[in-house]
Design a protein around this motif. Structure first.
Motif, PDB file in Angstrom:
ATOM      1  N   GLY A 148      26.858   9.514 -37.509  1.00  0.00           N
ATOM      2  CA  GLY A 148      27.945   9.989 -36.663  1.00  0.00           C
ATOM      3  C   GLY A 148      27.435  10.520 -35.350  1.00  0.00           C
ATOM      4  O   GLY A 148      26.273  10.354 -34.979  1.00  0.00           O
ATOM      5  N   ASN A 149      28.329  11.183 -34.620  1.00  0.00           N
ATOM      6  CA  ASN A 149      28.025  11.764 -33.313  1.00  0.00           C
ATOM      7  C   ASN A 149      28.181  13.272 -33.408  1.00  0.00           C
ATOM      8  O   ASN A 149      29.265  13.777 -33.720  1.00  0.00           O
ATOM      9  N   TYR A 150      27.090  13.982 -33.115  1.00  0.00           N
ATOM     10  CA  TYR A 150      27.068  15.432 -33.257  1.00  0.00           C
ATOM     11  C   TYR A 150      26.653  16.081 -31.944  1.00  0.00           C
ATOM     12  O   TYR A 150      25.998  15.458 -31.096  1.00  0.00           O
ATOM     13  N   SER A 151      27.011  17.349 -31.779  1.00  0.00           N
ATOM     14  CA  SER A 151      26.547  18.122 -30.634  1.00  0.00           C
ATOM     15  C   SER A 151      25.554  19.168 -31.132  1.00  0.00           C
ATOM     16  O   SER A 151      25.665  19.668 -32.256  1.00  0.00           O
ATOM     17  N   LEU A 152      24.560  19.465 -30.281  1.00  0.00           N
ATOM     18  CA  LEU A 152      23.543  20.460 -30.606  1.00  0.00           C
ATOM     19  C   LEU A 152      23.638  21.587 -29.595  1.00  0.00           C
ATOM     20  O   LEU A 152      23.654  21.345 -28.386  1.00  0.00           O
TER      21      LEU A 152
END
Length: 406
Positions: A52-56
């Motif tokens: 998936g697409n995650y933010s850090l």
């Protein structure tokens, strides 16, 4: 009559069994899960992130005893709105499992696509380091990333996890030079139990890969467009199974490979086979104080065994005045302690579009082919092939194939 009735009953049952209402129901395919969400704070339990697409956000830590896994095809992005320091930190005893594939790499990036925007991936271990000629083993040191983490120890097989087909983009954040700076990948006393394969450090503002001691090895990897050194190490790093390194320096860059050992004359050295170091025309140095551009620079007793090497594009510049060379030894102590004593080996070396084979950093000595002992430790060869890497999405950024210049 009974036989006729029985036969008609069987035929009727056959037609009844084939009715439309009794057709088997086809299973609906399960869609591939796509994960999302923010990764922040310190992990308190092991976790797996599905593709998936995650933010850090922030300096996220994986503590001892915790394993964090990312599935292939995942992208982890630091948002432009996330100010301050942002990075992924694997503390000693923690593990990061990020095993992508050639077609589905795991990408860590920054939304701004600006070099130096975040801290990259930092891993700590307790494998041996050597930064003092007098202190007893095991030796330790404090990290230069501003986090104040103690690294070093005696666990040569330390295991910090597995990174395969992982790309770090736009990292290399520098807060204070030499005391609070980051690279694309930073490995502090990481051990040989850790897997590092098919990694890409792309357009960072410092080094692509830096090793601070330890025994881990790096295979099949690319340092592309990083502003300082492509590959760098210190503290007696001694990885023994390194192979297929490709550095392409473009825009702003210093050295292809910077080798130092904190002025300690070690009896061991790293081994690296199949190396390609290329510098694009017009690439400038990071600072006006840098008066040379080298494919290999040895200093502070740095040594090693390197073979099957291709060097291209390390030319002189006139504005500003910069000398280009394949190999530089920066100080007389390294020349005496490592070159003359046979602890630096550069064999099967092909050099093109490079002004000088050798540069002496100090005026008190002259580095030449005859400086190497034994003579077989310097071996020019037109047949050298350098790194061999396989193309795929892992080596492609925004439509740019990073292997075009290999």
């Amino acid at each position: 009559m009974k036989k006729l009735f029985f036969s008609l009953a069987i035929i009727a049952s056959i037609f009844t069994g084939c009715s439309e209402d009794d057709e088997p129901v086809k299973a609906t395919p399960t869609p591939t899960p796509v994960g999302s969400g923010e990764i922040t704070g310190n992990f308190a339990a092991s976790k797996t992130y599905i593709k998936g697409n995650y933010s850090l956000k922030g300096m996220v830590q994986i503590p001892s005893g915790i394993t964090v896994t990312f599935e292939p095809g995942s992208t982890i992005t630091v948002a432009s709105s996330s100010v301050g320091e942002n990075g992924l930190i694997v503390l000693n005893g923690g593990k990061l499992i990020a095993n992508g594939t050639s077609s589905e790499p795991i990408v860590f990036t920054h939304q701004s696509k600006t070099p130096g925007s975040w801290a990259g991936i930092i891993m700590y271990g307790d494998a041996p380091i050597v930064n003092s000629a007098t202190a007893a083993a095991p030796q330790t040191a404090t990290s230069e990333d501003g986090l104040g983490v103690i690294y070093g120890g005696s666990n040569a097989t330390h295991n910090g996890g597995s990174l395969k087909y992982v790309r770090v983009e736009y990292a290399g954040q520098v807060i204070t030079t030499n005391s609070k700076e980051h690279n694309g990948f930073s490995f502090y006393s990481v051990g040989s139990g850790t897997t590092l394969e098919n990694l890409v450090s792309y357009k960072g503002n410092d080094d692509g890969f830096e090793f601070y001691g330890g025994t881990v090895s790096l295979k099949n990897s690319i340092s592309y467009g990083n502003a300082d050194d492509s590959f760098d190490w210190q503290d007696g790093w001694r990885g023994q199974a390194n192979t297929n390194w490709f550095a392409y320096q473009t825009g702003v860059a210093n050295y292809g490979v910077e080798v130092e050992a904190k002025s300690v004359d070690n009896a061991f050295w790293p081994i690296v086979t199949n190396i390609t170091l290329k510098r694009a025309a017009g690439t400038t140095t990071e600072s006006v104080s840098e008066v040379q551009i080298d494919a290999f620079q040895f200093k502070k007793q740095g040594n090693g065994d390197y073979s099957n090497i291709v060097i291209d594009g390390y030319n002189n510049y006139t504005t500003p005045a910069v000398n280009g060379g394949a190999v530089q030894v920066l100080d007389k102590a390294t020349y005496d302690g490592q070159i003359v004593t046979g602890k630096v080996k550069l064999t099967n070396v092909k050099i093109t579009n490079t002004a000088n084979n050798f540069i002496s950093g100090a005026i008190t000595f002259s580095l030449t082919a005859s400086s190497f002992v034994p003579a077989a430790n310097w071996g020019p060869a037109a047949t050298a092939t350098g790194a061999t890497l396989t193309a795929g999405a892992w080596a492609n950024v925004d439509g740019l194939n990073l292997l075009t210049n290999l």
